[in-house]
Write an enzyme that holds these catalytic residues in place. Structure first.
Site, PDB file in Angstrom:
ATOM      1  N   ASN A   9       0.936  -1.203   0.033  1.00 24.32           N
ATOM      2  CA  ASN A   9      -0.073   0.163   0.091  1.00 24.32           C
ATOM      3  C   ASN A   9       0.856   1.262   0.049  1.00 24.32           C
ATOM      4  OD1 ASN A   9      -1.905   1.858   0.487  1.00 24.32           O
ATOM      5  ND2 ASN A   9      -2.404   1.379   2.508  1.00 24.32           N
ATOM      6  N   TRP A  10       0.986   1.859  -1.302  1.00 26.53           N
ATOM      7  CA  TRP A  10       1.756   2.985  -1.343  1.00 26.53           C
ATOM      8  C   TRP A  10       1.380   4.385  -0.701  1.00 26.53           C
ATOM      9  CZ3 TRP A  10       4.004   2.748  -6.906  1.00 26.53           C
ATOM     10  CH2 TRP A  10       4.549   1.486  -7.346  1.00 26.53           C
ATOM     11  N   LYS A  11       0.182   4.203  -0.172  1.00 22.25           N
ATOM     12  CA  LYS A  11      -0.556   5.280   0.469  1.00 22.25           C
ATOM     13  C   LYS A  11      -0.260   6.864  -0.346  1.00 22.25           C
ATOM     14  CE  LYS A  11      -0.453   2.893   4.806  1.00 22.25           C
ATOM     15  NZ  LYS A  11      -0.259   3.090   6.247  1.00 22.25           N
ATOM     16  N   HIS A  95      -9.649   1.031   4.475  1.00 21.40           N
ATOM     17  CA  HIS A  95      -8.583   1.280   5.299  1.00 21.40           C
ATOM     18  C   HIS A  95      -8.791   2.009   6.650  1.00 21.40           C
ATOM     19  CE1 HIS A  95      -4.288   2.316   6.484  1.00 21.40           C
ATOM     20  NE2 HIS A  95      -4.137   1.215   5.622  1.00 21.40           N
ATOM     21  N   GLU A  97      -7.225   4.347   7.706  1.00 15.52           N
ATOM     22  CA  GLU A  97      -7.083   5.784   7.593  1.00 15.52           C
ATOM     23  C   GLU A  97      -8.061   6.628   6.933  1.00 15.52           C
ATOM     24  OE1 GLU A  97      -3.044   5.223   5.715  1.00 15.52           O
ATOM     25  OE2 GLU A  97      -2.204   4.565   7.261  1.00 15.52           O
ATOM     26  N   GLU A 167      -5.861  -5.366  10.001  1.00 15.74           N
ATOM     27  CA  GLU A 167      -4.901  -4.548  10.551  1.00 15.74           C
ATOM     28  C   GLU A 167      -5.311  -3.782  11.823  1.00 15.74           C
ATOM     29  OE1 GLU A 167      -2.901  -2.926   6.633  1.00 15.74           O
ATOM     30  OE2 GLU A 167      -4.583  -1.881   6.929  1.00 15.74           O
ATOM     31  N   GLY A 173       1.871   1.659  10.997  1.00 18.42           N
ATOM     32  CA  GLY A 173       3.050   2.676  10.782  1.00 18.42           C
ATOM     33  C   GLY A 173       3.639   3.136  12.077  1.00 18.42           C
ATOM     34  N   SER A 213       2.787  -2.806  10.352  1.00 16.34           N
ATOM     35  CA  SER A 213       4.285  -2.680  10.444  1.00 16.34           C
ATOM     36  C   SER A 213       4.975  -4.140  10.034  1.00 16.34           C
ATOM     37  CB  SER A 213       4.901  -2.565  12.037  1.00 16.34           C
ATOM     38  OG  SER A 213       4.067  -0.960  12.397  1.00 16.34           O
ATOM     39  N   GLY A 234       2.484  -1.379   4.257  1.00 14.79           N
ATOM     40  CA  GLY A 234       2.661  -0.004   3.921  1.00 14.79           C
ATOM     41  C   GLY A 234       4.085   0.408   3.769  1.00 14.79           C
ATOM     42  N   GLY A 235       4.601   0.902   4.856  1.00 18.33           N
ATOM     43  CA  GLY A 235       6.215   1.409   4.878  1.00 18.33           C
ATOM     44  C   GLY A 235       7.115   0.683   4.287  1.00 18.33           C
TER      45      GLY A 235
END
Ligand code: PGA
Length: 250
Positions: A9-11, A95, A97, A167, A173, A213, A234-235
């Site tokens: 997920n490049w956000k 998601h 967010e 999640e 994150g 994470s 993500g990251g």
């Protein structure tokens, strides 16, 4: 047999040049035959990244959101019809967010999931509890409720196009990961919910991803849990080497 999936997920990261560079690296990489890689790309880069990765049959592209309506006067929004017309196969919905910063309720997500499926998209549907709910010991109930409101009325056929991502919000994150045991416990609960709601076949065939994470150092242990079928990352998906290691951690 259910799919093993490494989804990135490049956000809202990467400029165009960086996105193209990362996509090119994945396109040229060798991915294990039993692993499906999904790249969750910002809307504006979707088509370019899809074109670059088209030759690699193990890579699929996903949007990170889509509207609950097919078209209309909704400035700035993107509809599932638009994604379908660009041959984008997946969309991430729910998601945390989106739920937190854009007030996406379980009821709205139910509509979004329906609209995406009606347009032939596959949905990565995210659920997960905040820290206070976890601390109070109500996480199972909370996640079950998210599933109940948004997806319980889908058909068995619809469920063939759903991937679930668990999640925990406290792990997204933050560098803090759920332990493999905590992940397994929740995935098992989700699978038994699928069994109760849709029957054994759906429960057995639906991929359930862990997110929060995930990194090269913990992916192997998490993916090794019985009910964990991969990760939504993500990251660590923003860097070729680290995501490639995760892809190879099954
Ligand atoms: P993270 O994000 O891997 O950076 O924790 C996961 C996600 O938000 O899907």
């Amino acid at each position: 047999m259910r799919k093993k999936i490494a989804a990135g997920n490049w956000k809202m990261y990467k400029n165009f040049e960086e996105a193209i560079e990362l996509a090119t690296s994945f396109a040229n990489s060798e991915i294990p035959e039993d692993v499906t890689v999904i790249l969750g790309v910002p809307f504006v880069y979707l088509k370019s990244v899809a074109v670059i990765t088209a030759a690699n049959k193990r890579i699929f592209i996903s949007a990170q959101n889509s509207h609950d309506k097919n078209e209309g006067a909704y400035t700035g929004e993107v509809s599932p019809v638009m994604l379908k017309s660009m041959e984008i196969p997946f969309v991430i919905l729910g998601h945390s967010e989106r739920r937190e910063y854009y007030n996406e309720s379980p009821e709205l997500l139910k509509l979004k999931v329906r609209a995406a499926l009606d347009n032939g998209l596959k949905v990565i549907f995210c659920v997960g509890e905040p820290l206070l709910i976890r601390k109070a010991g109500n996480h199972e109930q909370y996640v079950k409720e998210q599933l109940k409101i948004s997806i319980s009325e889908l058909s068995g056929d619809d469920m063939k196009n759903i991937v679930i991502a668990y999640e925990p919000i406290w792990a997204i994150g933050t560098g803090e990961t759920a332990t493999p045991e905590q992940a397994q416990e929740m995935h098992k609960m989700i699978r038994s919910y699928l069994n109760e709601t849709f029957g054994q076949f759906v429960a057995k065939e639906t991929s359930i991803l862990y997110g929060g994470s995930v990194k090269p150092s913990n992916a192997r242990e998490i993916f090794g849990q019985e009910d964990v079928d991969g990760g939504l990352v993500g990251g660590a998906s923003l860097d070729f080497d680290s995501f490639y290691e995760i892809i190879n951690a099954f």
